[in-house]
Design an enzyme around this catalytic site. Structure first.
Site, PDB file in Angstrom:
ATOM      1  N   HIS A  19       0.849  -1.190   0.000  1.00 42.67           N
ATOM      2  CA  HIS A  19       0.000   0.000   0.000  1.00 42.67           C
ATOM      3  C   HIS A  19       0.889   1.246   0.000  1.00 42.67           C
ATOM      4  CE1 HIS A  19      -2.986   2.936   1.207  1.00 42.67           C
ATOM      5  NE2 HIS A  19      -3.928   2.019   1.001  1.00 42.67           N
ATOM      6  N   SER A  76      -7.293   1.960  -4.481  1.00 46.11           N
ATOM      7  CA  SER A  76      -8.254   1.674  -3.420  1.00 46.11           C
ATOM      8  C   SER A  76      -8.750   2.969  -2.808  1.00 46.11           C
ATOM      9  CB  SER A  76      -7.624   0.796  -2.335  1.00 46.11           C
ATOM     10  OG  SER A  76      -6.558   1.480  -1.715  1.00 46.11           O
ATOM     11  N   GLU A 159     -14.080  -4.637  -0.324  1.00 45.62           N
ATOM     12  CA  GLU A 159     -13.242  -4.996   0.819  1.00 45.62           C
ATOM     13  C   GLU A 159     -14.114  -5.227   2.050  1.00 45.62           C
ATOM     14  OE1 GLU A 159     -10.000  -2.371   1.864  1.00 45.62           O
ATOM     15  OE2 GLU A 159      -9.142  -3.913   3.184  1.00 45.62           O
ATOM     16  N   GLU A 165     -15.482   0.245  10.738  1.00 48.44           N
ATOM     17  CA  GLU A 165     -15.149   0.913   9.479  1.00 48.44           C
ATOM     18  C   GLU A 165     -16.263   0.847   8.439  1.00 48.44           C
ATOM     19  OE1 GLU A 165     -11.087   0.212   8.231  1.00 48.44           O
ATOM     20  OE2 GLU A 165     -10.480  -0.057  10.303  1.00 48.44           O
ATOM     21  N   ASP A 192      -9.119  -8.944   3.877  1.00 47.78           N
ATOM     22  CA  ASP A 192      -7.999  -8.295   4.574  1.00 47.78           C
ATOM     23  C   ASP A 192      -7.837  -8.997   5.922  1.00 47.78           C
ATOM     24  OD1 ASP A 192      -6.691  -6.554   6.455  1.00 47.78           O
ATOM     25  OD2 ASP A 192      -7.036  -4.849   5.122  1.00 47.78           O
ATOM     26  N   HIS A 195      -8.904  -7.212   9.214  1.00 47.99           N
ATOM     27  CA  HIS A 195     -10.338  -7.191   9.488  1.00 47.99           C
ATOM     28  C   HIS A 195     -10.864  -8.591   9.800  1.00 47.99           C
ATOM     29  CE1 HIS A 195     -10.470  -3.018   8.242  1.00 47.99           C
ATOM     30  NE2 HIS A 195      -9.838  -3.341   7.135  1.00 47.99           N
ATOM     31  N   HIS A 218      -5.556  -8.228   1.150  1.00 46.52           N
ATOM     32  CA  HIS A 218      -4.667  -7.398   1.962  1.00 46.52           C
ATOM     33  C   HIS A 218      -4.114  -8.249   3.087  1.00 46.52           C
ATOM     34  CE1 HIS A 218      -6.216  -3.037   1.086  1.00 46.52           C
ATOM     35  NE2 HIS A 218      -5.287  -3.424   0.236  1.00 46.52           N
ATOM     36  N   GLU A 253      -0.516  -4.166   3.892  1.00 42.78           N
ATOM     37  CA  GLU A 253      -1.094  -2.900   4.333  1.00 42.78           C
ATOM     38  C   GLU A 253      -0.715  -2.671   5.787  1.00 42.78           C
ATOM     39  OE1 GLU A 253      -5.229  -0.624   3.566  1.00 42.78           O
ATOM     40  OE2 GLU A 253      -5.432  -2.602   4.425  1.00 42.78           O
TER      41      GLU A 253
HETATM   42 MN    MN Z   1      -7.303  -3.313   3.819  1.00 37.22          MN
END
Ligand code: MN
Length: 300
Positions: A19, A76, A159, A165, A192, A195, A218, A253
């Protein structure tokens, strides 16, 4: 540069990305050029460029820099609350759709064929559960956007992010349901590990559930710092990616308060200085991802 021999040796041909915000706390054309050069220098195949505001980039210089670097770009973003396509406020939703079309155009202009992130809702903490109408608004907007993106050869990645979020897509199951609603071939799921570590049962089940509909990954630690310095079960994640024969891009990331842009610090709650220097962090991430791909490789 993409090293063919290395890719064949280590994994199922996955490109490894980073990223761009690893490389600096502000964002504009100069920072983008720096991020592309630094990512290529460290040895990444892909650099993921944030597109929160596509107008800040001089797309011609970014494209020229990418072409000379050997790095591919992906893009992104997360939507702001005043441009939330899941909103039932028509003006807000329309602003979101207009922004997303500009993002797709800018991505295509720099030569990127993928836009991922949180653009089915705003990126941030909601104070209420979504209504059925919020969900339908998002699905409708994504259907229109995916048709628009298809004309540019751009694939969209939804995502899956944690509850702080977004309130709309927090698990792979949510994303699969949204994908079914959108029903367009150029929309994929973007998982990701940061998460997943918060919301999913483990790192395996979501990957298996997505299967061929997983299009972007990610890799981030539980604290979004150095890989291995948290509790995310990355070994299981890479095992699962191998199980579904995932061939897509795997992008590192990470955020540290010492380096993140001020806007993002508040949105993502980046309060701690998890690292100061980007280059050793990026080198370590690349080596770690390569070693995970090696370990996940099936026995010959
Ligand atoms: Mn991410």
């Amino acid at each position: 540069m993409v090293d063919k021999e290395r890719a064949d040796d280590l994994g199922p041909g996955n490109l490894i990305g980073v990223h761009a915000l690893v490389w600096g706390r502000s964002w504009g054309t100069v920072e983008a050029l720096n991020a592309i050069e630094a990512s290529a220098r460290v040895g990444f195949d892909v650099v993921e460029l944030p597109m929160f505001d596509p107008d800040v980039l001089d797309v011609a210089s970014v494209r020229t820099c990418l072409d000379g670097s050997g790095c591919k770009a992906t893009c992104s973003l997360g939507l702001p609350f005043d441009a939330d396509v899941s909103s039932t406020d028509f003006g807000v939703a329309r602003r979101g759709e207009a922004l997303l079309r500009r993002v797709v155009e800018a991505a295509a202009a720099i030569g990127a064929d993928f836009v991922g992130g949180v653009f089915y809702s705003a990126l941030g903490k909601y104070s209420a559960r979504p209504s059925a109408r919020n969900w339908e608004q998002a699905v409708g907007a994504l259907r229109r956007l995916s048709d628009f993106a298809a004309s540019y050869g751009v694939t969209l990645g939804l995502e899956v992010v944690n509850r702080y979020e977004s309130n709309l897509v927090n698990t792979a199951g949510d994303a699969l349901r949204m994908l079914d609603g959108v029903a367009r071939p150029n929309v994929v799921i973007h998982l990701d590990s940061y998460h997943m570590n918060i919301e999913e049962r483990d790192m395996v089940q979501p990957v298996l559930a997505c299967g061929a509909r997983l299009g972007y990954v990610h890799v981030g630690e539980s604290n979004r710092g150095y890989l291995g310095a948290g509790s995310a079960d990355l070994l299981s994640l890479f095992g699962a990616l191998r199980q579904v024969d995932y061939r897509g891009t795997i992008t590192f990331e990470s955020f540290s308060a010492a380096s993140a842009p001020p806007d993002l610090i508040g949105t993502l709650a980046i309060w701690r200085d998890l690292w100061d220097e980007a280059e050793p962090l990026a080198q370590h991430a690349l080596a770690t991802i390569r070693s995970f791909l090696q370990v996940a490789k099936p026995a010959a």
